[in-house]
Scaffold this active site. Structure first.
Site, mmCIF file in Angstrom:
data_model
loop_
_atom_site.group_PDB
_atom_site.id
_atom_site.type_symbol
_atom_site.label_atom_id
_atom_site.label_comp_id
_atom_site.label_asym_id
_atom_site.label_seq_id
_atom_site.Cartn_x
_atom_site.Cartn_y
_atom_site.Cartn_z
ATOM 1 C CD GLU A 24 -2.927 1.219 0.369
ATOM 2 O OE1 GLU A 24 -2.447 1.621 -0.707
ATOM 3 O OE2 GLU A 24 -4.150 1.178 0.576
ATOM 4 C CG ASP A 25 -0.706 4.665 -1.960
ATOM 5 O OD1 ASP A 25 -1.440 4.094 -1.127
ATOM 6 O OD2 ASP A 25 -1.152 5.446 -2.822
ATOM 7 C CG ASP A 43 -5.091 9.975 5.766
ATOM 8 O OD1 ASP A 43 -4.679 10.366 6.868
ATOM 9 O OD2 ASP A 43 -5.769 10.696 5.007
ATOM 10 C CG PHE A 103 -2.894 15.678 -0.365
ATOM 11 C CD1 PHE A 103 -3.864 14.720 -0.125
ATOM 12 C CD2 PHE A 103 -2.405 15.830 -1.654
ATOM 13 C CE1 PHE A 103 -4.343 13.921 -1.157
ATOM 14 C CE2 PHE A 103 -2.876 15.034 -2.693
ATOM 15 C CZ PHE A 103 -3.847 14.080 -2.439
ATOM 16 N NE ARG A 113 -1.701 8.049 -10.368
ATOM 17 C CZ ARG A 113 -2.434 7.815 -9.295
ATOM 18 N NH1 ARG A 113 -1.869 7.455 -8.172
ATOM 19 N NH2 ARG A 113 -3.738 7.948 -9.328
#
Ligand code: 5GP
Length: 188
Positions: free
Chosen positions: A108-109, A112, A161, A174
């Protein structure tokens, strides 16, 4: 401004403050790969990357693991706003192979609120894998709603963010080699 050779001043990166440099990401991903190699020795490992944000992490992590493994990709879309997860997740692209009896490592990146990963883990467990663990590049603890055990964590970061190294802003950025925050940070 980025300084190292592979922090080349890409024009698209000029508006971003570097939070994690490409070299630091590469070093940490190698360390995670070594730990995973040790822990899964002799086991049947399947990496499951969550699209799209994890595609670069998956590519680098897979190459840092010195074991035979298979790679699967799961497309997810969240019904949240641009920057906030609702936890209501739709599978847009499913696995191509069953994971029953396999040792699954979710790649998973970023975690949060934890809503997305918690949905994903519950979903994968219904497919009866031998085990499910989580490798996450980034974790933002300040906003976490559902605690989960991250077995292999790259970095803990502040509640900002971030974009780059697979992570997007409205589908863009990206391809930045570093992870950064738009400057001035309009996400604060
Ligand atoms: P969660 O469900 O844990 O709140 O959020 C997980 C998903 O939200 C991530 O897979 C990612 O798509 C998105 N996300 C959360 N924080 C960030 C961030 O700082 N930057 C980007 N680009 N996406 C984020």
């Amino acid at each position: 401004m980025p300084t190292a050779e592979n922090e080349r001043p890409m024009r698209i990166g000029e508006d971003f403050k570097v939070l994690l440099a490409a070299d630091d990401i590469a070093t940490r991903v190698r360390e995670l790969g070594q730990a995973i190699t040790r822990d899964y020795e002799g086991k049947e490992l399947t990496l499951v990357a969550v699209l799209k944000g994890s595609f670069l992490f998956m590519a680098d992590l897979a190459r840092a693991i010195d074991l035979p493994l298979t790679c699967e990709f799961l497309g997810l879309s969240s019904y949240g706003s641009r920057r906030e997860s609702s936890g209501i997740v739709k599978i847009t692209q499913d696995l191509t192979q069953p994971v029953k009896g396999r040792h699954v490592l979710v790649v998973e990146d970023i975690i949060d609120t934890g809503l997305t990963i918690s949905y994903l883990i519950s979903n994968l467990r219904t497919r009866l894998p031998e085990s499910v663990r989580i490798a996450a590049l980034l974790y933002k603890p300040d906003n976490n709603k559902i605690p989960c055990k991250i077995d292999y964590l790259g970095f803990t970061i502040p509640n900002k963010f971030v974009v780059g190294y697979g992570l997007d802003l409205d589908g863009c950025y990206r391809n930045l080699p570093f992870i950064g925050v738009k400057s001035p940070d309009d996400a604060a």
